[in-house]
Design a protein around this motif. Structure first.
Motif, PDB file in Angstrom:
ATOM      1  N   GLY A   1       0.816  -1.221   0.000  1.00  0.00           N
ATOM      2  CA  GLY A   1       0.000   0.000   0.000  1.00  0.00           C
ATOM      3  C   GLY A   1       0.838   1.254   0.000  1.00  0.00           C
ATOM      4  O   GLY A   1       0.322   2.352  -0.120  1.00  0.00           O
ATOM      5  N   ASN A   2       2.164   1.097   0.151  1.00  0.00           N
ATOM      6  CA  ASN A   2       3.037   2.273   0.105  1.00  0.00           C
ATOM      7  C   ASN A   2       4.413   1.880  -0.429  1.00  0.00           C
ATOM      8  O   ASN A   2       4.717   0.688  -0.601  1.00  0.00           O
ATOM      9  CB  ASN A   2       3.137   2.958   1.477  1.00  0.00           C
TER      10      ASN A   2
ATOM     11  N   ALA B   1      -4.905  -2.390  -2.460  1.00  0.00           N
ATOM     12  CA  ALA B   1      -4.765  -0.961  -2.143  1.00  0.00           C
ATOM     13  C   ALA B   1      -5.484  -0.105  -3.180  1.00  0.00           C
ATOM     14  O   ALA B   1      -5.958   1.005  -2.869  1.00  0.00           O
ATOM     15  CB  ALA B   1      -3.287  -0.582  -2.084  1.00  0.00           C
ATOM     16  N   THR B   2      -5.617  -0.622  -4.389  1.00  0.00           N
ATOM     17  CA  THR B   2      -6.249   0.121  -5.486  1.00  0.00           C
ATOM     18  C   THR B   2      -7.746   0.352  -5.237  1.00  0.00           C
ATOM     19  O   THR B   2      -8.320   1.297  -5.772  1.00  0.00           O
ATOM     20  CB  THR B   2      -6.032  -0.665  -6.801  1.00  0.00           C
TER      21      THR B   2
ATOM     22  N   ASP C   1      -7.766   3.434  -3.073  1.00  0.00           N
ATOM     23  CA  ASP C   1      -7.115   4.550  -3.765  1.00  0.00           C
ATOM     24  C   ASP C   1      -6.723   4.076  -5.151  1.00  0.00           C
ATOM     25  O   ASP C   1      -5.691   3.431  -5.330  1.00  0.00           O
ATOM     26  CB  ASP C   1      -5.867   4.984  -2.960  1.00  0.00           C
TER      27      ASP C   1
ATOM     28  N   ALA D   1      -3.229   4.162  -6.320  1.00  0.00           N
ATOM     29  CA  ALA D   1      -2.214   3.539  -5.464  1.00  0.00           C
ATOM     30  C   ALA D   1      -0.982   3.024  -6.226  1.00  0.00           C
ATOM     31  O   ALA D   1       0.144   3.263  -5.779  1.00  0.00           O
ATOM     32  CB  ALA D   1      -2.827   2.426  -4.618  1.00  0.00           C
TER      33      ALA D   1
ATOM     34  N   ARG E   1       1.207   5.922  -7.076  1.00  0.00           N
ATOM     35  CA  ARG E   1       1.665   6.542  -5.828  1.00  0.00           C
ATOM     36  C   ARG E   1       2.778   5.699  -5.207  1.00  0.00           C
ATOM     37  O   ARG E   1       3.799   6.223  -4.750  1.00  0.00           O
ATOM     38  CB  ARG E   1       0.490   6.707  -4.846  1.00  0.00           C
TER      39      ARG E   1
END
Ligand code: FMN
Length: 310
Positions: free
Chosen positions: A253-254, A274-275, A278, A281, A284
């Motif tokens: 997620g990050n 995560a998509t 967001d 994602a 990002r």
């Protein structure tokens, strides 16, 4: 001051060159341009299509998605239009958005069904740069256990899928202690890389109805909760097969979580659940990965691959 443009992001997965290591995970970004209003799909390392079979398939009855804490459980059941319809519509729409790197995921219920889906891709355009073989499917010829839990069966599927005439990535299940053995078998059968991992078998029950939240009962757990599980699978596989390219997927997620996968031994990553929270994602995560490298003096993401093994 930012040096981000200087971070070298290109990675090699077997014979496939990607401009950056971040892809979407199969099934979490649709079959085609569903997310293009939010995400410039052309900027991804590659777009990975939701798994397709040779024939159209309706999938499972609803409800087929349910939140579980910060994670998610699903039993979509591989709904899809089939390879031929996708080539005529989904592929064309992706090209219309400038997408030049497409990985087509395929599935089947018998070795022959996998081979049929693969054969339909033999003459696909060159933008189909690889075929990801989703081995987390029940084998109807053998008591309905998953192909990915059996090294010999997994190898048989990969051998049969060589008719696709593309690099093959074997997507494995986390629900077995045999991951390194299955990885060994599929690599010997011709897979250029393994994708680790698919969802974890799970169940959620709604206390108010006293019934499972999904119509099928159980489903596949994805999202933050499975990140350490998938990371361990990548780490163990890298240790057992240092030269086999790995694509890491599970709970990213990050940017730092992508860094963790690279350090564990992945050559590239996929962003899935995560998509749903967001839709931006995946890109990002790519920006955050680049920023992390910049901040930590890493000029080339390839320096990170397998570094946690010392
Ligand atoms: C709604 C949903 C549908 C999925 N469909 C597929 C699929 O068609 N083929 C496949 O190989 N994996 C499928 N997956 C698994 C994901 O590609 C990924 O392996 C898994 O979700 C773990 O990554 P994540 O935690 O980032 O979501 C699906 C996952 C979700 C949540």
């Amino acid at each position: 001051m930012t040096h981000r443009a200087q971070v070298h992001c290109s990675v090699q997965v077997g014979s496939v060159q990607l401009p950056n290591p971040i892809m979407v995970a199969s099934g979490t970004a649709g079959h085609s341009t569903e997310l293009s209003a939010y995400l410039d799909l052309a900027k991804l390392g590659a777009f990975v299509v939701k798994s397709l079979s040779a024939e159209p398939w309706a999938g499972n009855p609803s409800p087929r998605l349910s939140p579980v804490g910060t994670s998610m459980i699903n039993s979509i059941g591989l709904q899809g239009p089939g390879v031929t319809a996708w080539l005529n519509t989904g592929y064309q729409a992706l090209r219309g958005k400038g997408v030049e790197r497409i990985v087509v995921s395929i599935w089947g219920r018998t070795v022959e069904e996998y081979a049929a889906a693969a054969a339909l891709l033999a003459d696909a355009p060159p933008e189909v740069i690889a075929v990801e073989v989703n081995l987390s499917c029940p084998n109807l010829d053998g008591g309905a256990h998953l192909f990915a839990h059996d090294p010999d069966l997994s190898a048989a599927v990969i051998t049969a899928c060589s008719v696709a005439n593309r690099p093959l990535w074997a997507k494995l299940s986390p629900n077995t202690h045999l991951i390194p053995q299955v990885a060994d078998a599929v690599a010997s059968a011709g897979a250029e890389a393994v994708t680790l991992t698919n969802t974890l078998l799970g169940l959620a029950i709604d206390c108010s109805t006293r019934k499972p939240t999904l119509a099928m009962g159980g489903g596949g757990l994805s999202g933050p909760g499975i990140h350490p599980v998938a990371l361990r699978a990548v780490y163990d596989c890298r240790r057992a097969h240092p030269n086999l390219p790995i694509i890491g997927v599970g709970g990213i997620g990050n940017g730092e979580q992508a860094v963790e996968f690279l350090l564990a031994g992945a050559h590239a990553c996929q962003v899935g659940t995560a998509t749903f929270a967001d839709p931006r994602a995946p890109l990002r995560v790519l920006e955050e990965l680049q920023r992390w490298c910049d901040t930590n003096g890493v000029n080339d993401v390839r320096e990170l691959i397998g570094e946690s093994h010392g």
